[in-house]
Enzyme design. Sequence first.
Site, mmCIF file in Angstrom:
data_model
loop_
_atom_site.group_PDB
_atom_site.id
_atom_site.type_symbol
_atom_site.label_atom_id
_atom_site.label_comp_id
_atom_site.label_asym_id
_atom_site.label_seq_id
_atom_site.Cartn_x
_atom_site.Cartn_y
_atom_site.Cartn_z
ATOM 1 N N ASP A 349 0.837 -1.199 0.000
ATOM 2 C CA ASP A 349 0.000 0.000 0.000
ATOM 3 C C ASP A 349 0.875 1.253 0.000
ATOM 4 O OD1 ASP A 349 -2.166 -1.656 0.188
ATOM 5 O OD2 ASP A 349 -2.448 -1.382 2.341
ATOM 6 N N LEU A 350 0.299 2.335 -0.479
ATOM 7 C CA LEU A 350 0.989 3.624 -0.480
ATOM 8 C C LEU A 350 1.567 3.945 0.896
ATOM 9 C CD1 LEU A 350 1.394 6.572 -1.821
ATOM 10 C CD2 LEU A 350 -0.718 7.110 -0.604
#
Length: 501
Positions: A349-350
């Site tokens: 994920d970011l």
Amino acid sequence: MFGVLVVRLPEGRLGFLRAFSGMLAGRWDVEGYVPPLFDREARASLEPQGEATVKALFARAEAMRASPELLTLRAAHAEQSARHASEIVALRERHEVRRKQRHARRAELTEAASKSSTPEASAHAAELRDSLHALDQESRGDKAERRRLEATHASERSSLEPKLLRLERRLRALDRLRHMVSRAVMRRIHDTYVITNARGERRLLRSLYERAQPPSGAADCAAPKLLAYAQAHGLRPVALAEFWWGAPPPSGGRVTGAYYAACRDKCGPLLPFMLDGLFVARPRTFTPPSTTPGSLSILFEDRWLVVVAKPHGLLSVPGREASLSDSVLTRLKARYPDATGPLLVHRLDLDTSGLLVAALDARTHSALQRQFVHREVHKRYVAWVDGIVTGEQGRIDFPMRVDLDDRPRQIHDPIHGKPAVTEWRVIERRGDRTRVAFFPLTGRTHQLRVHAAHPLGLGAPIVGDRLYGRDGERLMLHAESLTLLHPGTGERVTFDSPVPF
């Protein structure tokens, strides 16, 4: 869900209204909160009788489901079906043994006949024909035996299935009738909702939904209640917010005190009409954190693969918008312009930092992906969670899927969800936080974040989780260790990235 609407009063002062979604403590009306939208008298004349009819039909259907006759027939049919299947399998196995024996015997006879050159050859040929004919007769006998067994089974079923099918049809008819009555009652109840927008236009609730079928609870959310009350009393909406308060729902994805956007299935078709005639700010689009992501550290590289340490705030792959072009993949393509294949084998994920593996050729990429798919890669994540975790270690196992009304959030869904399994171990407790090591055995989107936050998991969201907990300086989740089989050398290798928090 609760909602607050800031409004401007006719004299120019600011005020506020508050509402709750659905009912609160079993009541539509609670002092200090705006009332529901529906016409009370019309609903009061419809709901009790309709509800009583639906309940009566439901009771009849349940009584039939529990009737001794139906239960006995179902049990007898299940036993009969299992016995028939077992007999067919046993017969098929016997016939297969005989078929192989006949095949071997035919081969022996044919070989013996081909070697015979004596004067008695003509007599041997006759014997061969007789023997082969006998084998064919055996084969036809097996087929006849199969037909006799199938006929016996059909006869047995004919004495049982018609009775069972008749009762099953009656039960299905009762269920259909209940659904039809329920839908008819709901249509009439939905027509007690008259929706007015900021231009003064009025519409029946059903007219705002595809096929005139609003979902259950449509127009009972906090936002429609607030807007309807403001419109009816000459109050001009200024700002609206909805937040969750209390225990999370069974599907998870809600944390007390956190703000959430309006739901798409119920409010998606309704709110645009209600807001027509008002100035509405443009929807916010996702943008990465304002801080510039750190550099991409190369921890290992050879002719086959590359292992990097991704900083938090950097996308794994580019987003759709031009402003989201910076990513691990973009940087790797610039560094390795001659690499073939899709490079990244998996993603983070970011907001998550830590180890990522990329393959420099298509064959290596396929080999690594197979390891991930078959759960042969050992991964260890470390996180701080917001709460005191009970116990020292455990296993979280519940299915997940995307929340269709609120992407990209993921929710628990025991029916339509995909398996998601995580093992965990407490490393440290400090104040009101717990440091936890996670060992994901599957790779679902947001798996660790949901498993941490959901009551069926740790019941403690990861610190800084803006989706499942509370926003913070960063998401305290890091992919610390990765062990896999090197596709080029065949060695078992482990890579580590120090936790930065």
